[in-house]
Design a protein around this motif. Structure first.
Motif, PDB file in Angstrom:
ATOM      1  N   LEU A 214      -0.241   6.401  -9.886  1.00 32.12           N
ATOM      2  CA  LEU A 214      -1.396   5.726  -9.286  1.00 32.12           C
ATOM      3  C   LEU A 214      -2.235   6.676  -8.425  1.00 32.12           C
ATOM      4  O   LEU A 214      -3.083   6.240  -7.651  1.00 32.12           O
ATOM      5  CB  LEU A 214      -0.933   4.531  -8.443  1.00 32.12           C
ATOM      6  CG  LEU A 214      -0.243   3.399  -9.203  1.00 32.12           C
ATOM      7  CD1 LEU A 214       0.218   2.313  -8.246  1.00 32.12           C
ATOM      8  CD2 LEU A 214      -1.132   2.835 -10.286  1.00 32.12           C
ATOM      9  N   ALA A 215      -2.024   7.956  -8.576  1.00 30.29           N
ATOM     10  CA  ALA A 215      -2.705   8.951  -7.744  1.00 30.29           C
ATOM     11  C   ALA A 215      -4.230   8.860  -7.830  1.00 30.29           C
ATOM     12  O   ALA A 215      -4.932   9.189  -6.877  1.00 30.29           O
ATOM     13  CB  ALA A 215      -2.238  10.354  -8.114  1.00 30.29           C
ATOM     14  N   LYS A 216      -4.759   8.411  -8.961  1.00 35.41           N
ATOM     15  CA  LYS A 216      -6.211   8.320  -9.144  1.00 35.41           C
ATOM     16  C   LYS A 216      -6.752   6.900  -8.950  1.00 35.41           C
ATOM     17  O   LYS A 216      -7.928   6.646  -9.189  1.00 35.41           O
ATOM     18  CB  LYS A 216      -6.601   8.838 -10.528  1.00 35.41           C
ATOM     19  CG  LYS A 216      -6.339  10.323 -10.685  1.00 35.41           C
ATOM     20  CD  LYS A 216      -6.785  10.813 -12.042  1.00 35.41           C
ATOM     21  CE  LYS A 216      -6.510  12.303 -12.165  1.00 35.41           C
ATOM     22  NZ  LYS A 216      -6.927  12.820 -13.470  1.00 35.41           N
ATOM     23  N   LEU A 217      -5.904   5.973  -8.520  1.00 34.88           N
ATOM     24  CA  LEU A 217      -6.321   4.590  -8.304  1.00 34.88           C
ATOM     25  C   LEU A 217      -7.491   4.572  -7.316  1.00 34.88           C
ATOM     26  O   LEU A 217      -7.393   5.104  -6.208  1.00 34.88           O
ATOM     27  CB  LEU A 217      -5.145   3.763  -7.773  1.00 34.88           C
ATOM     28  CG  LEU A 217      -5.348   2.262  -7.644  1.00 34.88           C
ATOM     29  CD1 LEU A 217      -5.502   1.622  -9.030  1.00 34.88           C
ATOM     30  CD2 LEU A 217      -4.170   1.639  -6.904  1.00 34.88           C
ATOM     31  N   GLU A 218      -8.597   3.989  -7.732  1.00 33.91           N
ATOM     32  CA  GLU A 218      -9.825   4.013  -6.937  1.00 33.91           C
ATOM     33  C   GLU A 218      -9.651   3.453  -5.534  1.00 33.91           C
ATOM     34  O   GLU A 218     -10.220   3.979  -4.580  1.00 33.91           O
ATOM     35  CB  GLU A 218     -10.949   3.263  -7.653  1.00 33.91           C
ATOM     36  CG  GLU A 218     -11.474   3.968  -8.880  1.00 33.91           C
ATOM     37  CD  GLU A 218     -12.093   5.315  -8.588  1.00 33.91           C
ATOM     38  OE1 GLU A 218     -12.732   5.499  -7.530  1.00 33.91           O
ATOM     39  OE2 GLU A 218     -11.934   6.213  -9.431  1.00 33.91           O
ATOM     40  N   VAL A 219      -8.860   2.408  -5.387  1.00 31.85           N
ATOM     41  CA  VAL A 219      -8.710   1.804  -4.061  1.00 31.85           C
ATOM     42  C   VAL A 219      -8.014   2.766  -3.101  1.00 31.85           C
ATOM     43  O   VAL A 219      -8.221   2.695  -1.886  1.00 31.85           O
ATOM     44  CB  VAL A 219      -7.978   0.441  -4.125  1.00 31.85           C
ATOM     45  CG1 VAL A 219      -6.487   0.621  -4.411  1.00 31.85           C
ATOM     46  CG2 VAL A 219      -8.195  -0.347  -2.849  1.00 31.85           C
ATOM     47  N   LEU A 220      -7.229   3.688  -3.619  1.00 30.91           N
ATOM     48  CA  LEU A 220      -6.590   4.692  -2.761  1.00 30.91           C
ATOM     49  C   LEU A 220      -7.555   5.826  -2.440  1.00 30.91           C
ATOM     50  O   LEU A 220      -7.433   6.480  -1.407  1.00 30.91           O
ATOM     51  CB  LEU A 220      -5.333   5.246  -3.432  1.00 30.91           C
ATOM     52  CG  LEU A 220      -4.238   4.226  -3.743  1.00 30.91           C
ATOM     53  CD1 LEU A 220      -3.055   4.901  -4.418  1.00 30.91           C
ATOM     54  CD2 LEU A 220      -3.795   3.480  -2.489  1.00 30.91           C
ATOM     55  N   ARG A 221      -8.501   6.052  -3.307  1.00 34.32           N
ATOM     56  CA  ARG A 221      -9.491   7.116  -3.114  1.00 34.32           C
ATOM     57  C   ARG A 221     -10.699   6.639  -2.315  1.00 34.32           C
ATOM     58  O   ARG A 221     -11.328   7.418  -1.608  1.00 34.32           O
ATOM     59  CB  ARG A 221      -9.944   7.651  -4.471  1.00 34.32           C
ATOM     60  CG  ARG A 221      -8.779   8.270  -5.266  1.00 34.32           C
ATOM     61  CD  ARG A 221      -9.209   8.780  -6.596  1.00 34.32           C
ATOM     62  NE  ARG A 221     -10.403   9.594  -6.372  1.00 34.32           N
ATOM     63  CZ  ARG A 221     -11.288   9.879  -7.311  1.00 34.32           C
ATOM     64  NH1 ARG A 221     -11.137   9.438  -8.525  1.00 34.32           N
ATOM     65  NH2 ARG A 221     -12.349  10.608  -7.047  1.00 34.32           N
TER      66      ARG A 221
ATOM     67  N   LEU B 248       0.837  -1.195   0.000  1.00 39.97           N
ATOM     68  CA  LEU B 248       0.000   0.000   0.000  1.00 39.97           C
ATOM     69  C   LEU B 248       0.877   1.252   0.000  1.00 39.97           C
ATOM     70  O   LEU B 248       0.604   2.206  -0.727  1.00 39.97           O
ATOM     71  CB  LEU B 248      -0.925  -0.012   1.219  1.00 39.97           C
ATOM     72  CG  LEU B 248      -1.845   1.189   1.396  1.00 39.97           C
ATOM     73  CD1 LEU B 248      -2.783   1.340   0.207  1.00 39.97           C
ATOM     74  CD2 LEU B 248      -2.623   1.056   2.700  1.00 39.97           C
ATOM     75  N   ALA B 249       1.936   1.251   0.775  1.00 36.84           N
ATOM     76  CA  ALA B 249       2.847   2.405   0.827  1.00 36.84           C
ATOM     77  C   ALA B 249       3.480   2.670  -0.540  1.00 36.84           C
ATOM     78  O   ALA B 249       3.601   3.830  -0.953  1.00 36.84           O
ATOM     79  CB  ALA B 249       3.930   2.171   1.876  1.00 36.84           C
ATOM     80  N   GLU B 250       3.856   1.605  -1.256  1.00 33.80           N
ATOM     81  CA  GLU B 250       4.437   1.767  -2.590  1.00 33.80           C
ATOM     82  C   GLU B 250       3.410   2.334  -3.570  1.00 33.80           C
ATOM     83  O   GLU B 250       3.744   3.180  -4.406  1.00 33.80           O
ATOM     84  CB  GLU B 250       4.975   0.425  -3.109  1.00 33.80           C
ATOM     85  CG  GLU B 250       6.203  -0.039  -2.379  1.00 33.80           C
ATOM     86  CD  GLU B 250       6.597  -1.466  -2.733  1.00 33.80           C
ATOM     87  OE1 GLU B 250       7.811  -1.754  -2.709  1.00 33.80           O
ATOM     88  OE2 GLU B 250       5.705  -2.296  -3.030  1.00 33.80           O
ATOM     89  N   MET B 251       2.166   1.876  -3.462  1.00 35.12           N
ATOM     90  CA  MET B 251       1.115   2.396  -4.348  1.00 35.12           C
ATOM     91  C   MET B 251       0.877   3.878  -4.083  1.00 35.12           C
ATOM     92  O   MET B 251       0.756   4.666  -5.010  1.00 35.12           O
ATOM     93  CB  MET B 251      -0.181   1.604  -4.171  1.00 35.12           C
ATOM     94  CG  MET B 251      -0.115   0.209  -4.746  1.00 35.12           C
ATOM     95  SD  MET B 251      -1.712  -0.636  -4.690  1.00 35.12           S
ATOM     96  CE  MET B 251      -1.858  -1.003  -2.953  1.00 35.12           C
ATOM     97  N   LYS B 252       0.816   4.260  -2.813  1.00 34.38           N
ATOM     98  CA  LYS B 252       0.585   5.654  -2.449  1.00 34.38           C
ATOM     99  C   LYS B 252       1.733   6.553  -2.891  1.00 34.38           C
ATOM    100  O   LYS B 252       1.525   7.719  -3.205  1.00 34.38           O
ATOM    101  CB  LYS B 252       0.380   5.783  -0.937  1.00 34.38           C
ATOM    102  CG  LYS B 252      -0.956   5.271  -0.466  1.00 34.38           C
ATOM    103  CD  LYS B 252      -1.097   5.453   1.033  1.00 34.38           C
ATOM    104  CE  LYS B 252      -2.480   5.061   1.518  1.00 34.38           C
ATOM    105  NZ  LYS B 252      -2.630   5.270   2.968  1.00 34.38           N
ATOM    106  N   ALA B 253       2.950   5.994  -2.933  1.00 38.04           N
ATOM    107  CA  ALA B 253       4.134   6.775  -3.302  1.00 38.04           C
ATOM    108  C   ALA B 253       4.313   6.917  -4.811  1.00 38.04           C
ATOM    109  O   ALA B 253       5.117   7.737  -5.261  1.00 38.04           O
ATOM    110  CB  ALA B 253       5.385   6.142  -2.689  1.00 38.04           C
ATOM    111  N   GLU B 254       3.570   6.135  -5.594  1.00 39.72           N
ATOM    112  CA  GLU B 254       3.710   6.151  -7.052  1.00 39.72           C
ATOM    113  C   GLU B 254       2.763   7.198  -7.647  1.00 39.72           C
ATOM    114  O   GLU B 254       1.549   7.007  -7.637  1.00 39.72           O
ATOM    115  CB  GLU B 254       3.406   4.761  -7.619  1.00 39.72           C
ATOM    116  CG  GLU B 254       3.361   4.668  -9.124  1.00 39.72           C
ATOM    117  CD  GLU B 254       4.592   5.208  -9.811  1.00 39.72           C
ATOM    118  OE1 GLU B 254       4.466   6.236 -10.508  1.00 39.72           O
ATOM    119  OE2 GLU B 254       5.675   4.618  -9.644  1.00 39.72           O
ATOM    120  N   PRO B 255       3.301   8.292  -8.196  1.00 39.08           N
ATOM    121  CA  PRO B 255       2.447   9.359  -8.736  1.00 39.08           C
ATOM    122  C   PRO B 255       1.505   8.897  -9.846  1.00 39.08           C
ATOM    123  O   PRO B 255       0.396   9.434  -9.984  1.00 39.08           O
ATOM    124  CB  PRO B 255       3.439  10.390  -9.275  1.00 39.08           C
ATOM    125  CG  PRO B 255       4.770  10.018  -8.755  1.00 39.08           C
ATOM    126  CD  PRO B 255       4.709   8.594  -8.302  1.00 39.08           C
TER     127      PRO B 255
END
Length: 133
Positions: A103-110, A94-101
């Motif tokens: 993936l900024a609009k990735l629904e699971v992060l939103r 999850l930390a890697e996904m959040k740090a990857e610009p």
């Protein structure tokens, strides 16, 4: 083909359970938005299997093998059938996904509370690139 993100607690039903079973019914989803995403799935769609709570990482790729059918006592919910395709070489956290610009609009992060979310094609490519290590 569409792409999806499916979350499960690994101590309840994890990647190794899916591999052992050769597939499963992805059921028990009790959120209307997530239910509607299940109804949008088609045979052949791909999904990332994400271990929530403890590991918080993407661990494998699954394929949707049957479209939705009613789930629950009154049939107001939905489930789909999935089978394992391959484990990810590198578990994407999850930390890697959040740090990857990218993936900024990735629904699971939103919409982090949803256990089923769509993944855009460009996001899927980024996730698979990250999974290569």
């Amino acid at each position: 083909m569409a792409y999806w993100f499916l979350r499960s607690e690994p101590d309840v039903y994890g990647w190794l359970h899916l591999v052992r079973d050769g597939g499963t019914e992805w059921d028990g989803i009790r959120n209307y938005t997530a239910r509607n995403f299940l109804k949008d799935m088609s045979v052949g769609d791909r999904a990332i299997f994400y271990h929530s709570n403890t590991e918080k990482a993407c661990v494998g790729v699954m394929e949707v093998t049957r479209t939705w059918r009613p789930d629950g006592e009154k049939g107001e919910w939905a489930s789909v059938a999935v089978e394992p395709i391959a484990p990810l070489k590198h578990h994407v956290t999850l930390a890697e996904m959040k740090a990857e610009p990218r993936l900024a609009k990735l629904e699971v992060l939103r919409q982090s509370r949803l256990s089923v979310t769509p993944v855009r094609e460009d996001e899927w490519a980024v996730m698979m690139e990250m999974a290569e290590g």
